[in-house]
Design an enzyme around this catalytic site. Structure first.
Site, PDB file in Angstrom:
ATOM      1  N   ARG A  17      14.975  70.411 -71.712  1.00 12.99           N
ATOM      2  CA  ARG A  17      16.443  71.665 -72.060  1.00 12.99           C
ATOM      3  C   ARG A  17      17.745  70.650 -71.822  1.00 12.99           C
ATOM      4  NH1 ARG A  17      17.443  73.831 -68.102  1.00 12.99           N
ATOM      5  NH2 ARG A  17      18.766  74.891 -68.798  1.00 12.99           N
ATOM      6  N   ALA A  37      21.994  70.698 -73.324  1.00  9.81           N
ATOM      7  CA  ALA A  37      22.937  69.299 -73.281  1.00  9.81           C
ATOM      8  C   ALA A  37      22.433  68.497 -72.620  1.00  9.81           C
ATOM      9  CB  ALA A  37      24.071  70.304 -74.177  1.00  9.81           C
ATOM     10  N   ARG A  86      17.768  70.849 -82.078  1.00  5.16           N
ATOM     11  CA  ARG A  86      18.321  70.649 -81.115  1.00  5.16           C
ATOM     12  C   ARG A  86      19.883  70.757 -81.812  1.00  5.16           C
ATOM     13  NH1 ARG A  86      16.463  73.229 -76.797  1.00  5.16           N
ATOM     14  NH2 ARG A  86      17.993  75.375 -77.278  1.00  5.16           N
ATOM     15  N   ASP A 116      26.616  73.479 -74.184  1.00  5.37           N
ATOM     16  CA  ASP A 116      26.619  73.455 -74.709  1.00  5.37           C
ATOM     17  C   ASP A 116      27.510  72.457 -75.419  1.00  5.37           C
ATOM     18  OD1 ASP A 116      22.818  73.330 -74.642  1.00  5.37           O
ATOM     19  OD2 ASP A 116      23.989  74.898 -73.691  1.00  5.37           O
TER      20      ASP A 116
END
Length: 375
Positions: free
Chosen positions: A60, A62, A102, A250
């Site tokens: 995880r 970005a 995502r 992100d």
């Protein structure tokens, strides 16, 4: 380096969020869901496995998922049909699956689009050459991210006073990037300059990235860190025990609005109320100049079980609804400065972002000219 099952980790550290195997057919991921108690790596040889790993938060952050998706395109190419039309369909489908994994992190879509464009170009005569070309591009994305983290860290460290007590939220470190980190890159750079900093890490519910990951990273690097409950930062600010906050992102909209892990907006509001600097560190690939403002950033809604369950124990009675947005948006007006590898945007907004943006076009022109000289 010890720990990483790779002879030449591009993270340049004793652990890596993601690497590509030397033979270009496997993506190597640190299983972050098992940290801090277990340090274990997965070896994924199929693009569908990479999609699942991103979706399920094995990896995880970005920048890290952007790199992972780029490597996912490499393993997709390694297993693709050789017929050009079938290859194109295979790679297009792989790209779509990766981009859907995502949706909030713009780095992921940016990396996948760059890889797909290269995959569908006519620059290679053989399937083997295509895989090698894609692997080289993906590794360049990885290397560029590590270098970007170091540059933005240096910019940010200039604004960190000696002796600062720094609050951070979620995990924006080496585990969330190709290496070194964004927000934690600022912290690492300040520490490397000899500044006597200490860090307070929000636990970051419901997934506890701060407690499990940020604290693990900083402690491993010998940087003083304590974990606090997400709800404790306001009281600590009021008591004069926090000097500034720095977080990652992100996605940054063209007006400067910042999407980051849920709870970031709360931290920004508290910093404004207590007249403390609130900084964001993110690579330029996180800046989405096509996104008008934060209202246009898609916010991922994750599974209710992340809140209603703690392991096997139910924390919310059956039949009660749960809302679990993974991100929130902090208005640009609450951000003291954005640190990128291309410079500092302060005050954050369209004007300061546009001052940095032309450098992107200039670099692209320089790269094109360099390529022509080698033809």
């Amino acid at each position: 380096m010890a720990g990483v099952p790779h002879p030449e980790p591009l993270s340049c550290a004793s652990y890596s969020a993601v690497e590509l195997s030397l033979d270009n057919d496997r993506v190597i991921l640190l299983e972050q869901r098992e940290l801090p108690t277990v340090e274990r790596y997965l070896s994924l040889a199929d693009c569908a496995e990479v999609v699942a790993a991103i979706t399920d938060m094995v990896v995880r952050g970005a920048p890290a998922i952007g790199i992972t998706a780029a490597y996912g395109m490499v393993v997709a190419a390694a297993k693709a049909p050789r017929e050009p039309s079938d290859f194109s369909s295979h790679m297009t489908a792989a790209a779509a699956g990766l981009k859907a994994s995502r949706p909030t992190a713009v780095n992921l879509a940016w990396a996948v689009d760059a890889m797909l464009q290269l995959a569908l170009s006519d620059v290679c005569e053989s399937a083997e050459d295509r895989v090698e070309l894609l692997a080289d591009r993906a590794r360049r994305i990885h290397r560029d991210d590590v270098e970007a983290c170091r540059r933005m860290g240096a910019y940010g460290a200039e604004r960190v006073p000696d002796g600062a007590r720094i609050l951070t939220h979620c995990n924006a470190g080496a585990l969330a990037t190709g290496g070194y980190g964004t927000a934690l890159g600022v912290i690492r750079a300040a520490h490397e300059l000899g500044k006597a900093i200490t860090v307070l890490a929000d636990e970051t519910r419901p997934y506890l990235q701060g407690a499990r990951l940020t604290a693990w990273e900083l402690h491993r690097d010998g940087i003083p860190v304590e974990v606090i409950a997400d709800s404790a930062s306001g009281a600590l600010m009021r008591n004069g025990q926090i000097d500034l906050a720095v977080v990652g992102s992100d996605r940054v909209a063209s007006n400067g609005d910042v999407a980051n892990k849920i709870g970031t907006y709360n931290v920004a509001v508290l910093c404004r109320a207590h007249e403390l600097p609130f900084y964001v560190a993110a690579p330029w690939s996180t800046v989405d100049m096509a996104c008008v403002d934060g209202n246009h950033i898609p916010i991922e809604e994750r599974a209710a079980e992340e809140i209603s369950m703690s392991g096997e124990r139910r924390m919310v009675a059956s039949g009660i609804g749960v809302r679990n947005p993974a991100f929130d948006v902090t208005p640009a007006s609450l951000v003291s400065a954005l640190f990128t590898e291309r410079g500092v945007a302060s005050p954050l907004g369209p004007a300061s972002l546009n001052q940095i943006a032309p450098q992107v076009a200039a670099k692209s022109r320089d790269s094109a000219m360099e390529a022509k000289r080698h033809v």
